[in-house]
Design an enzyme around this catalytic site. Structure first.
Site, mmCIF file in Angstrom:
data_model
loop_
_atom_site.group_PDB
_atom_site.id
_atom_site.type_symbol
_atom_site.label_atom_id
_atom_site.label_comp_id
_atom_site.label_asym_id
_atom_site.label_seq_id
_atom_site.Cartn_x
_atom_site.Cartn_y
_atom_site.Cartn_z
ATOM 1 N N LYS A 55 0.838 -1.207 0.000
ATOM 2 C CA LYS A 55 0.000 0.000 0.000
ATOM 3 C C LYS A 55 0.871 1.254 0.000
ATOM 4 C CE LYS A 55 -3.944 -2.346 2.084
ATOM 5 N NZ LYS A 55 -4.746 -2.691 3.270
ATOM 6 N N GLN A 99 -4.539 -1.424 9.329
ATOM 7 C CA GLN A 99 -4.583 -2.755 8.724
ATOM 8 C C GLN A 99 -5.247 -3.733 9.689
ATOM 9 O OE1 GLN A 99 -3.730 -3.389 5.576
ATOM 10 N NE2 GLN A 99 -4.194 -5.561 5.725
ATOM 11 N N ASP A 122 -10.945 3.125 3.759
ATOM 12 C CA ASP A 122 -11.393 1.734 3.656
ATOM 13 C C ASP A 122 -12.912 1.633 3.459
ATOM 14 O OD1 ASP A 122 -9.376 -0.256 3.828
ATOM 15 O OD2 ASP A 122 -9.064 0.183 5.950
HETATM 16 N N1 GUN Z 1 -7.307 -6.559 6.026
HETATM 17 C C1 GUN Z 1 -7.654 -7.298 4.944
HETATM 18 N N2 GUN Z 1 -8.171 -6.491 3.989
HETATM 19 C C2 GUN Z 1 -8.138 -5.230 4.470
HETATM 20 C C3 GUN Z 1 -8.523 -3.974 3.947
HETATM 21 O O1 GUN Z 1 -9.032 -3.840 2.828
HETATM 22 N N3 GUN Z 1 -8.325 -2.902 4.766
HETATM 23 C C4 GUN Z 1 -7.801 -3.023 6.003
HETATM 24 N N4 GUN Z 1 -7.671 -1.924 6.740
HETATM 25 N N5 GUN Z 1 -7.435 -4.177 6.524
HETATM 26 C C5 GUN Z 1 -7.602 -5.280 5.751
#
Ligand code: GUN
Length: 289
Positions: A55, A99, A122
């Site tokens: 990311k 995350q 998100d």
């Molecule tokens: N863990 C797995 N997928 C995601 C996501 O799209 N965003 C976040 N913040 N955590 C995740």
């Protein structure tokens, strides 16, 4: 039946990111700074570490400012909420992502609610979830948003189709179902306790697997000509390689369209995260100018 058309999420994500990158210099010129994404990781889970790294890399690739905050596993909830509050108050930060999953001693719901909904890239904040389910403007969760984009790119007409989503998580299954519904598909949400799952999945024109179980979608579960979207990312214990929820080789001989793992939905999730960050930035800049 001919081999399925493979939708390369990697290629489409690259295009999306190139389009964003092309816009950034003019935005910096206009508003005096680039969009800024802050990503927080608590703990050392290897998969999460790899996602967070990607990311940050994607953010830098499109010309955003990227901050990654890595916190030890034993970080208290209070400390994490403090850090989030600081980022909420920081006018230099446009998007905040924690995350998931967070360690068990931290209340995930509290963390999600603590992020300002205006910086919730998100789309997990209750205000964003409510807006999605009430068809109001919202930040669309990145993975389902990426899947819809892939279907559009592949020329799949969603309207009027029978879609089956396996998985009912807040991150993927539920928003995925809602977004397919909003495109006028007729949607069934199945899950690990669904009785006669193969009978249900064989009804699908569009089958989305989001369970996180290696090769659980076998060829007998797929109707000839179905569109198969694999959201799963699993480590194959035999090869050590990443593989999806779909038994790829046999299913690709039955499906009309399929997404690979890796190189499918994953890169699209991150491309949509960049889009969401850009949208948060633009809203903030327009508000302040
Ligand atoms: N863990 C797995 N997928 C995601 C996501 O799209 N965003 C976040 N913040 N955590 C995740």
């Amino acid at each position: 039946m001919a081999e399925a058309t493979i939708i390369s999420g990697k290629d489409l994500a690259r295009k999306i990111k190139e389009d964003i990158a092309a816009r950034v210099p003019a935005l910096v010129e206009k508003y005096g700074r680039a969009p800024h994404l802050a990503v927080i990781l608590v703990g050392e889970d290897p998969a999460s570490q790899s996602y967070v790294k990607s990311k940050g890399k994607d953010a830098e690739q499109v010309g955003f400012k990227s901050t990654t905050i890595r916190l030890p596993e034993e970080t208290s909830e209070e400390k994490l909420l403090d850090i989030i509050a600081g980022l909420n108050a920081d006018d230099d930060v446009d998007g905040i992502l924690v995350q998931l999953p967070v360690p068990a001693h931290i209340d995930e719901d509290r963390v999600i609610e603590a992020i300002s909904h205006e910086k919730d890239v998100d789309g997990f904040h209750p205000a964003n979830v409510a807006a999605l389910w009430q068809k109001r403007p919202c930040a669309y969760p990145c993975t389902p948003k990426g899947v819809i984009r892939m279907l559009d790119e592949a020329g799949v007409d969603i309207q009027g189709k029978r879609a089956v989503v396996i998985g009912r998580s807040n991150i993927v299954g539920l928003p995925m179902a809602k977004m397919l519904l909003d495109r006028n598909a007729t949607v069934t949400v199945a899950h690990s306790r669904t009785k006669n799952l193969p009978e249900v999945t064989r009804e699908a024109d569009i089958l989305v697997a989001a369970v996180g179980k290696l090769r659980m979608v076998t060829a007998d579960m797929v109707a000839p000509g179905a569109v198969v979207i694999d959201v799963g990312v699993n480590r194959d214990p035999e090869t050590g390689k990443l593989a999806g929820d779909v038994d790829y080789e046999p299913v690709s001989r039955i499906a009309s369209v399929i997404t690979p793992v890796p190189g499918g939905v994953g890169p699209m999730t991150r491309a949509c995260l960049m889009e969401n960050t850009l949208e948060c930035y633009l809203k903030a800049m327009e508000k302040h100018s």
